[in-house]
Design a protein around this motif. Structure first.
Motif, PDB file in Angstrom:
ATOM      1  N   ASN A 153      40.194 107.223  32.899  1.00 11.82           N
ATOM      2  CA  ASN A 153      38.965 106.930  31.990  1.00 11.82           C
ATOM      3  C   ASN A 153      38.217 108.009  31.528  1.00 11.82           C
ATOM      4  O   ASN A 153      37.888 109.027  32.161  1.00 11.82           O
ATOM      5  CB  ASN A 153      38.139 106.266  32.766  1.00 11.82           C
ATOM      6  CG  ASN A 153      38.815 104.811  33.356  1.00 11.82           C
ATOM      7  OD1 ASN A 153      39.559 104.241  32.644  1.00 11.82           O
ATOM      8  ND2 ASN A 153      38.065 104.042  34.296  1.00 11.82           N
TER       9      ASN A 153
ATOM     10  N   HIS B 172      34.174 108.701  29.327  1.00 12.35           N
ATOM     11  CA  HIS B 172      33.001 108.184  28.946  1.00 12.35           C
ATOM     12  C   HIS B 172      32.579 108.747  27.468  1.00 12.35           C
ATOM     13  O   HIS B 172      32.672 109.893  27.107  1.00 12.35           O
ATOM     14  CB  HIS B 172      31.786 108.484  30.058  1.00 12.35           C
ATOM     15  CG  HIS B 172      32.334 108.188  31.485  1.00 12.35           C
ATOM     16  ND1 HIS B 172      32.336 106.925  32.036  1.00 12.35           N
ATOM     17  CD2 HIS B 172      33.236 108.844  32.326  1.00 12.35           C
ATOM     18  CE1 HIS B 172      32.615 106.933  33.187  1.00 12.35           C
ATOM     19  NE2 HIS B 172      33.184 107.998  33.548  1.00 12.35           N
ATOM     20  N   ARG B 173      31.933 107.750  26.746  1.00 13.87           N
ATOM     21  CA  ARG B 173      31.758 107.978  25.307  1.00 13.87           C
ATOM     22  C   ARG B 173      30.388 107.800  24.904  1.00 13.87           C
ATOM     23  O   ARG B 173      29.805 106.603  25.347  1.00 13.87           O
ATOM     24  CB  ARG B 173      33.022 107.222  24.524  1.00 13.87           C
ATOM     25  CG  ARG B 173      32.523 107.539  23.072  1.00 13.87           C
ATOM     26  CD  ARG B 173      33.671 107.000  22.165  1.00 13.87           C
ATOM     27  NE  ARG B 173      33.906 105.543  22.496  1.00 13.87           N
ATOM     28  CZ  ARG B 173      34.903 104.658  22.132  1.00 13.87           C
ATOM     29  NH1 ARG B 173      35.824 105.157  21.368  1.00 13.87           N
ATOM     30  NH2 ARG B 173      34.741 103.338  22.453  1.00 13.87           N
TER      31      ARG B 173
ATOM     32  N   SER C 120      30.075 111.625  17.810  1.00 14.60           N
ATOM     33  CA  SER C 120      30.836 111.151  19.284  1.00 14.60           C
ATOM     34  C   SER C 120      30.954 112.095  20.082  1.00 14.60           C
ATOM     35  O   SER C 120      31.356 113.414  19.583  1.00 14.60           O
ATOM     36  CB  SER C 120      32.221 110.145  19.013  1.00 14.60           C
ATOM     37  OG  SER C 120      32.971 111.521  18.527  1.00 14.60           O
TER      38      SER C 120
ATOM     39  N   ASP D  16      22.671 109.038  30.709  1.00 12.79           N
ATOM     40  CA  ASP D  16      22.376 108.639  29.483  1.00 12.79           C
ATOM     41  C   ASP D  16      20.808 108.902  28.914  1.00 12.79           C
ATOM     42  O   ASP D  16      20.634 109.400  27.898  1.00 12.79           O
ATOM     43  CB  ASP D  16      21.992 106.840  29.588  1.00 12.79           C
ATOM     44  CG  ASP D  16      23.556 106.183  29.635  1.00 12.79           C
ATOM     45  OD1 ASP D  16      24.363 106.856  29.977  1.00 12.79           O
ATOM     46  OD2 ASP D  16      23.511 105.019  29.605  1.00 12.79           O
TER      47      ASP D  16
ATOM     48  N   THR E 176      25.359 104.324  21.566  1.00 11.16           N
ATOM     49  CA  THR E 176      25.939 103.323  22.370  1.00 11.16           C
ATOM     50  C   THR E 176      26.687 104.051  23.430  1.00 11.16           C
ATOM     51  O   THR E 176      27.425 105.055  23.103  1.00 11.16           O
ATOM     52  CB  THR E 176      26.894 102.717  21.481  1.00 11.16           C
ATOM     53  OG1 THR E 176      25.960 101.954  20.530  1.00 11.16           O
ATOM     54  CG2 THR E 176      27.647 101.612  22.097  1.00 11.16           C
TER      55      THR E 176
ATOM     56  N   ASP F  16      29.813 103.872  26.326  1.00 10.68           N
ATOM     57  CA  ASP F  16      30.772 102.987  26.686  1.00 10.68           C
ATOM     58  C   ASP F  16      32.005 103.809  27.503  1.00 10.68           C
ATOM     59  O   ASP F  16      31.879 105.019  27.487  1.00 10.68           O
ATOM     60  CB  ASP F  16      31.353 102.263  25.721  1.00 10.68           C
ATOM     61  CG  ASP F  16      32.168 103.096  24.571  1.00 10.68           C
ATOM     62  OD1 ASP F  16      32.191 104.391  24.697  1.00 10.68           O
ATOM     63  OD2 ASP F  16      32.596 102.319  23.785  1.00 10.68           O
ATOM     64  N   THR F  17      32.896 103.098  28.106  1.00 14.75           N
ATOM     65  CA  THR F  17      34.045 103.741  28.734  1.00 14.75           C
ATOM     66  C   THR F  17      35.300 103.476  27.958  1.00 14.75           C
ATOM     67  O   THR F  17      35.653 102.398  27.871  1.00 14.75           O
ATOM     68  CB  THR F  17      34.128 103.207  30.295  1.00 14.75           C
ATOM     69  OG1 THR F  17      32.758 103.686  30.727  1.00 14.75           O
ATOM     70  CG2 THR F  17      35.125 104.070  30.981  1.00 14.75           C
TER      71      THR F  17
ATOM     72  N   GLU G 212      38.952 103.141  28.675  1.00 11.12           N
ATOM     73  CA  GLU G 212      39.834 102.941  29.702  1.00 11.12           C
ATOM     74  C   GLU G 212      41.150 103.649  29.896  1.00 11.12           C
ATOM     75  O   GLU G 212      41.520 103.788  28.937  1.00 11.12           O
ATOM     76  CB  GLU G 212      39.778 101.427  30.033  1.00 11.12           C
ATOM     77  CG  GLU G 212      38.573 100.271  30.183  1.00 11.12           C
ATOM     78  CD  GLU G 212      39.019  99.055  30.295  1.00 11.12           C
ATOM     79  OE1 GLU G 212      40.185  98.529  30.236  1.00 11.12           O
ATOM     80  OE2 GLU G 212      38.017  98.362  30.426  1.00 11.12           O
TER      81      GLU G 212
END
Length: 298
Positions: free
Chosen positions: A8, A10-11, A53, A62, A82, A84-85, A87
């Motif tokens: 995983n 993180h983004r 990104s 965050d 934003t 998110d992860t 996966e």
């Protein structure tokens, strides 16, 4: 084929209206975050806006990221971030269907499904086991292949090193073009295995020697030195840190191809190698990434 499952990540993603602000944000994030902590990039969209990104190995705070972005682009942009992860997934299986052949001068990187479509005047490099960063679809890999082709138009190196080989694309390209032995190293044992398998797949398993090593610590480097061609598609900080130990393993007529750099990082890397007697001959920028050809000063 053994599945290649990536962990995983993180983004953080957001859009900015102009290039100057986007680059200011990227510069600030890169200066504030360690290279091994995050990877940050910005790309222009067809509508003229810029997508930024940042990918993190560990979940970021965050509020801290928003605060950094606010410093460079204002609170409104920071609030639009934003998080998110991405996966864990077998990206090899998921992406092969969409993998298309990528030309890079005399070389063309392709998947198994395009094997029969490679022109006779190209050196095909078949890669089936990696993320896009190692298949030739990434701007750094393509930049290195183009610079490799440029070097080979004027000389035939005898001792070749691919440092941070990944899937082995660059080592395979050099071995196919030169029909000489290539030493390919990586710090990741999985990458070493993948590179070895890909070299065999491409018919140069007897020419590409793969080793797992950090920097220039393994005895193989001293045994095979001095190198007159080095390919190193890594990251800016490791490239700067390895300038001195690399210089001790170089032949007088060496060509060094460096990549894995965002454009704003290039000058720092160029300066590190200039201090070791190498000068810049070419600087390619492809898809937001820089690739450098350095050679010994006359």
């Amino acid at each position: 084929m053994t599945p290649t499952i990536t962990p995983n990540t993180h983004r953080a993603t957001f859009a900015i209206g102009d290039e100057r602000t986007a680059r200011r944000v990227v510069d600030l994030l890169n200066e504030s975050l360690d290279d091994d902590q995050a990877a940050v990039a910005a790309f222009e969209r067809p509508d003229g806006r810029w997508d930024v990104s940042a990918h993190f190995a560990e979940a970021p705070v965050d509020a801290a990221i928003r605060e950094l972005v606010a410093l460079a682009a204002g609170d409104e942009v920071a609030q639009r971030i934003t998080f998110d992860t991405v996966e864990a997934k077998d990206w090899v299986a998921a992406s092969l269907e969409d993998l298309f052949p990528v030309p890079a001068g005399r070389f063309i990187v392709h998947g198994r499904h395009d094997r029969a479509r490679i022109p006779a005047n190209k050196l095909g490099i078949e890669i089936e086991a990696a993320l896009a960063f190692g298949t030739g679809h990434h701007g750094t890999t393509r930049g290195c292949l183009l610079l490799l082709g440029e070097v080979l138009r004027s000389r035939q190196p005898q001792r070749v090193l691919d440092l941070g080989t990944g899937t082995g694309v660059l080592a395979i390209a050099a071995a196919k073009a030169l029909r000489r032995r290539v030493l390919a190293s990586d710090i990741d044992p999985v990458s070493v295995r993948v590179a070895r398998d890909n070299a065999r797949l491409n018919g140069v398993g007897n020419l590409v020697e793969t080793i797992c090593a950090t920097g220039f610590s393994a005895p193989h480097f001293a045994i095979r030195a001095p190198f007159d061609l080095v390919l190193a598609n890594i990251l800016a900080n490791p490239l700067r840190q390895m300038a001195t130990p690399m210089a001790a393993h170089l032949a007088p007529s060496v060509s060094v191809i460096l990549s894995g750099l965002l454009p704003h990082q290039a000058q720092g890397v160029i300066a590190a190698y200039r201090a070791r007697g190498l000068v810049l001959r070419r600087h390619l920028k492809i898809d937001g990434w820089s690739s450098l050809l350095m050679q010994r000063a006359a």
